[in-house]
Structure formats: C-alpha cells, structure tokens
Design a protein around this motif. Sequence first.
Motif, PDB file in Angstrom:
ATOM      1  N   ALA A 181       0.822  -1.205   0.000  1.00 48.95           N
ATOM      2  CA  ALA A 181       0.000   0.000   0.000  1.00 48.95           C
ATOM      3  C   ALA A 181       0.853   1.250   0.000  1.00 48.95           C
ATOM      4  O   ALA A 181       2.003   1.255   0.437  1.00 48.95           O
ATOM      5  N   ALA A 182       0.279   2.314  -0.477  1.00 47.37           N
ATOM      6  CA  ALA A 182       0.986   3.590  -0.481  1.00 47.37           C
ATOM      7  C   ALA A 182       1.159   4.075   0.951  1.00 47.37           C
ATOM      8  O   ALA A 182       0.510   3.608   1.880  1.00 47.37           O
ATOM      9  N   SER A 183       2.063   5.036   1.156  1.00 47.48           N
ATOM     10  CA  SER A 183       2.280   5.596   2.477  1.00 47.48           C
ATOM     11  C   SER A 183       1.040   6.347   2.932  1.00 47.48           C
ATOM     12  O   SER A 183       0.199   6.747   2.129  1.00 47.48           O
ATOM     13  N   GLY A 184       0.909   6.538   4.210  1.00 48.59           N
ATOM     14  CA  GLY A 184      -0.246   7.231   4.747  1.00 48.59           C
ATOM     15  C   GLY A 184      -0.098   7.400   6.243  1.00 48.59           C
ATOM     16  O   GLY A 184       1.007   7.382   6.783  1.00 48.59           O
ATOM     17  N   PHE A 185      -1.234   7.536   6.937  1.00 51.25           N
ATOM     18  CA  PHE A 185      -1.175   7.738   8.382  1.00 51.25           C
ATOM     19  C   PHE A 185      -2.443   7.197   9.016  1.00 51.25           C
ATOM     20  O   PHE A 185      -3.508   7.133   8.392  1.00 51.25           O
ATOM     21  N   TRP A 186      -2.310   6.786  10.274  1.00 52.71           N
ATOM     22  CA  TRP A 186      -3.440   6.271  11.019  1.00 52.71           C
ATOM     23  C   TRP A 186      -4.243   7.416  11.628  1.00 52.71           C
ATOM     24  O   TRP A 186      -3.681   8.420  12.072  1.00 52.71           O
ATOM     25  N   THR A 187      -5.541   7.224  11.667  1.00 53.74           N
ATOM     26  CA  THR A 187      -6.431   8.200  12.288  1.00 53.74           C
ATOM     27  C   THR A 187      -7.444   7.465  13.150  1.00 53.74           C
ATOM     28  O   THR A 187      -7.597   6.242  13.076  1.00 53.74           O
ATOM     29  N   THR A 188      -8.117   8.222  13.976  1.00 52.94           N
ATOM     30  CA  THR A 188      -9.338   7.748  14.632  1.00 52.94           C
ATOM     31  C   THR A 188     -10.489   8.513  14.006  1.00 52.94           C
ATOM     32  O   THR A 188     -10.470   9.748  13.962  1.00 52.94           O
ATOM     33  N   ARG A 189     -11.471   7.786  13.516  1.00 50.28           N
ATOM     34  CA  ARG A 189     -12.609   8.471  12.920  1.00 50.28           C
ATOM     35  C   ARG A 189     -13.883   8.144  13.690  1.00 50.28           C
ATOM     36  O   ARG A 189     -14.016   7.081  14.307  1.00 50.28           O
ATOM     37  N   ILE A 190     -14.829   9.074  13.651  1.00 46.78           N
ATOM     38  CA  ILE A 190     -16.116   8.935  14.331  1.00 46.78           C
ATOM     39  C   ILE A 190     -17.113   8.344  13.348  1.00 46.78           C
ATOM     40  O   ILE A 190     -17.408   8.948  12.310  1.00 46.78           O
ATOM     41  N   THR A 191     -17.645   7.170  13.669  1.00 45.04           N
ATOM     42  CA  THR A 191     -18.667   6.583  12.810  1.00 45.04           C
ATOM     43  C   THR A 191     -20.074   6.972  13.264  1.00 45.04           C
ATOM     44  O   THR A 191     -21.002   6.994  12.454  1.00 45.04           O
ATOM     45  N   SER A 192     -20.238   7.278  14.560  1.00 46.33           N
ATOM     46  CA  SER A 192     -21.509   7.805  15.041  1.00 46.33           C
ATOM     47  C   SER A 192     -21.262   8.640  16.287  1.00 46.33           C
ATOM     48  O   SER A 192     -20.305   8.407  17.026  1.00 46.33           O
ATOM     49  N   VAL A 193     -22.148   9.612  16.514  1.00 35.27           N
ATOM     50  CA  VAL A 193     -22.026  10.474  17.692  1.00 35.27           C
ATOM     51  C   VAL A 193     -23.431  10.938  18.080  1.00 35.27           C
ATOM     52  O   VAL A 193     -24.271  11.204  17.221  1.00 35.27           O
ATOM     53  N   ARG A 194     -23.657  11.040  19.386  1.00 35.67           N
ATOM     54  CA  ARG A 194     -24.968  11.432  19.897  1.00 35.67           C
ATOM     55  C   ARG A 194     -24.780  12.223  21.185  1.00 35.67           C
ATOM     56  O   ARG A 194     -23.965  11.831  22.035  1.00 35.67           O
ATOM     57  N   LEU A 195     -25.535  13.305  21.324  1.00 34.80           N
ATOM     58  CA  LEU A 195     -25.526  14.104  22.539  1.00 34.80           C
ATOM     59  C   LEU A 195     -26.877  13.996  23.222  1.00 34.80           C
ATOM     60  O   LEU A 195     -27.903  13.806  22.564  1.00 34.80           O
ATOM     61  N   SER A 196     -26.883  14.118  24.542  1.00 36.23           N
ATOM     62  CA  SER A 196     -28.116  13.970  25.309  1.00 36.23           C
ATOM     63  C   SER A 196     -29.107  15.067  24.977  1.00 36.23           C
ATOM     64  O   SER A 196     -28.727  16.171  24.585  1.00 36.23           O
ATOM     65  N   ASP A 197     -30.380  14.744  25.168  1.00 38.90           N
ATOM     66  CA  ASP A 197     -31.452  15.699  24.902  1.00 38.90           C
ATOM     67  C   ASP A 197     -31.503  16.720  26.028  1.00 38.90           C
ATOM     68  O   ASP A 197     -31.388  16.386  27.198  1.00 38.90           O
ATOM     69  N   ASP A 198     -31.673  17.989  25.683  1.00 38.09           N
ATOM     70  CA  ASP A 198     -31.713  19.069  26.653  1.00 38.09           C
ATOM     71  C   ASP A 198     -32.797  20.064  26.270  1.00 38.09           C
ATOM     72  O   ASP A 198     -32.882  20.461  25.120  1.00 38.09           O
ATOM     73  N   GLU A 199     -33.591  20.506  27.246  1.00 36.95           N
ATOM     74  CA  GLU A 199     -34.587  21.546  26.987  1.00 36.95           C
ATOM     75  C   GLU A 199     -33.882  22.883  26.924  1.00 36.95           C
ATOM     76  O   GLU A 199     -32.937  23.142  27.669  1.00 36.95           O
ATOM     77  N   GLU A 200     -34.330  23.768  26.046  1.00 36.15           N
ATOM     78  CA  GLU A 200     -33.701  25.074  25.913  1.00 36.15           C
ATOM     79  C   GLU A 200     -34.716  26.080  25.379  1.00 36.15           C
ATOM     80  O   GLU A 200     -35.792  25.716  24.916  1.00 36.15           O
ATOM     81  N   PRO A 201     -34.401  27.379  25.464  1.00 36.23           N
ATOM     82  CA  PRO A 201     -35.340  28.399  25.001  1.00 36.23           C
ATOM     83  C   PRO A 201     -35.725  28.208  23.534  1.00 36.23           C
ATOM     84  O   PRO A 201     -34.923  27.755  22.713  1.00 36.23           O
ATOM     85  N   TRP A 202     -36.971  28.592  23.211  1.00 40.45           N
ATOM     86  CA  TRP A 202     -37.469  28.398  21.849  1.00 40.45           C
ATOM     87  C   TRP A 202     -36.751  29.285  20.844  1.00 40.45           C
ATOM     88  O   TRP A 202     -36.845  29.036  19.634  1.00 40.45           O
ATOM     89  N   THR A 203     -36.048  30.309  21.312  1.00 38.42           N
ATOM     90  CA  THR A 203     -35.336  31.191  20.383  1.00 38.42           C
ATOM     91  C   THR A 203     -34.027  30.593  19.883  1.00 38.42           C
ATOM     92  O   THR A 203     -33.466  31.083  18.900  1.00 38.42           O
ATOM     93  N   LYS A 204     -33.535  29.556  20.534  1.00 36.24           N
ATOM     94  CA  LYS A 204     -32.245  28.990  20.157  1.00 36.24           C
ATOM     95  C   LYS A 204     -32.329  28.285  18.802  1.00 36.24           C
ATOM     96  O   LYS A 204     -33.286  27.575  18.521  1.00 36.24           O
TER      97      LYS A 204
END
Length: 387
Positions: free
Chosen positions: A223-246
């Motif tokens: 294989a050609a030269s390259g570099f190792w990475t960590t990649r995100i296959t999925s991400v989720r943040l918790s649900d939070d109530e906030e002002p309707w203007t946001k």
Amino acid sequence: MRHHPPGRCGVIVSLLALVLTLSGGQVVNSAPAVAAPPPTHASEVAAAEDLAARDLAGSLADTTWRSHVRRAVLASGEVPVAELAGTAHKRLQPRLAEADRRIAEAKGLDEGVGPLLTLRLGTDAMRTALTEGVVPWVAVVASDDEARTVRAYDSRGAVHLLDARTPPRRPVYVVDIDGAKALSAGIDVLKEQLGRYGLTSATETGSAPTTVSPLTSAPSAAAASGFWTTRITSVRLSDDEEPWTKGDAEIYTLVTGFGQDGKVRVDPVDMPYLDDDGVTYHPNQVLVNWSLYKYNLADAVMMEDDDGTNYRDLAKAIAAVLLTVTDQGAYIPLVSAVLDAMPDSWWTDDDDYVDSWYTLARADNGVRRGARGNGSMTVEPYFVEQF
C-alpha cells in the motif's frame, strides 16, 4: 443546545417566573410606545444583536418592507438580513452592516468574514399567523439556557418580555448569528492563533481530511504511504430543553496531546453536522490524525460555540495554560488543563462545555462515552493512504 451549569436566579428573576406562570407564558410586560431602554447584555455581540433587533422591529412599520421580509422568512429557514435590506431598505442596511462589523470584531474574526446577522421565525407554529398578516415582533436570541424571559420589540419601539420556554401565539422573528459561518471562520482564526503560540507541532507528516472514504482494512505492504487516524462513525448528545429562540447548535472539539516535537498541541475540529441533541449522526469524520502526535493517546474536549466567543481570546487563554505543560516522557491527560483555561464567563453566556473524552487511544474501536455523560461516540482506527 447549550450545556453550561445552571445560573443563579435572584429574587427579581423568581418574581418574573411567577408572573410568567400566572400569565400562561404570554407577554409579561408590554411597555408603552416609547424608546426601548439601552441593552443590558454584557457582551458587545449581544449589544449589537439587541440594537439590530430594535432597528428591524422599527423598520417593520413600513408595510412594503414588512411584506418583503415576510416572504423571505417564509421561503427560507434563515435570512441574511443585511443583504435583504441592501436590496429593499437602503436606510436600514448601513445600521445592520455596522452591527455585523461590531460582531465580527468582538468575535475576533477577520474582516472578510462577511455578514453574520440572520433573521428567522421563532417556531414553525407561528407560520400561519405570519402568513395571515399579523405584524411580528423581533426578539434577540436567548444567550443563556437558564434565561426565564426573552426580550422582544414591536414596530413602535415597545419592549415585551416573553416566556423563554413557551413561545407566544404572535409571530416573532429572532435575530441571530449565522453560527456555521462564524464557527468555520473562527476555527481558521483559532488554528492560526494556536500556531502563533506554538501549540501546533513543527513537524507534520500529514493533515487529516474532514471526511474519509468507506472503511478499508489495514494497509498491506504494497500500500501507499499514509497515516493512522481515529474516525467517528456515530455520535450522539443527550437531549436538553432550551429556550425556543435557540437555533441549531454549533459544535467543535479541541483535540489535545503531545506533538512529534514533544510540545503540547491543540487541533480544533469543526463538527457542523451536529445540530440537535437526541439525534444520532453518522459523520465518518476524522477526529485524530495520529501522525501529528508523539504518543498513541490524545484527549478531546467538545464545546458548543455561542455568539459571544472571541476566537483570539480563546487561543490566548488555552495557550496561557497549556504552554506550562511539559512532556515528562509519558502521556499526561490534558482535559483538565483545557477546562481550566476557560474564563469563568464561558460557563454562562459564551462557549459551553459539552463533554470530554480522556485518553483516546489509536487502537480504540467501539463506543466511547464522555466523562460528563452527555455524549457518546463510536470510533474506529482508520488508515488514510497518501498517493
């Protein structure tokens, strides 16, 4: 979506909350048709937004212009209001342009960033009344999740305090900043300033792309030269109530570790797709480029960008703390140092701490939950080939 600790509510705020409850979430105070009081917001950005909201509200007394704005808002989620005024309201446009200039300067952005102010409808439920011709008020986006009220102006200059959690039946336009545009420009400024402070390694063997091609197996000998990475296959943040203007959240992550030269480095990673809490995203985004790091460990601090962020000040604050950390020949977690670098005000009305991930390893493969319990990511090793 905002994630800062709760603010302190004084007696006056408590009384306002009681009045709001008794009034069913509608108008708390409808002042007579007099000039609005000067803005009480601490930041220059908030003051500029408030002034723009008052100017816009006053301009809606012009029925032709009001119809022009209504059509634009109904046709688009967010309207670049200075550009709209430039074609249909020549007297208003210079005032909005000045507000844009003040905002860019306060955020430490380059002059070429362009207009930032936007206008949108508070909620979809307001579309019917707006379509029927009800004259809208203009509100300033709530800068604090703990805010009990939202300030709005009518076309006569009167001030109305609205319940931050329960939107009114009357249509309300919300003045905000194009967060995606501001953050993208801010990330560029942040990278430049961090480089000036020496928080990027002198030696870089490759730069990681934002997104990568479908998963491949480990590189073969041919294989050609390259570099190792960590990649995100999925991400989720918790649900939070906030002002309707946001509006949508603007999320970025500060990846930290020790560079190839043994000095602490910080790599900002923009996450423009992460708009809402409670939604699982599948970005296939590179988070860590391991060719830039001395050890096979790094930390990640996820933040949410707010209107008052000054990216030059952010870089300076981070540098003031992280430049005191030296390589001891073994990996040292840096999350606490990054959080300690944040000024006290950033836990209220500015950038908000979302979550952090300690000691991400190059070999990590699977779900990693944040230390704060607010987010989780599924990560995997990924080899990026260079041709």
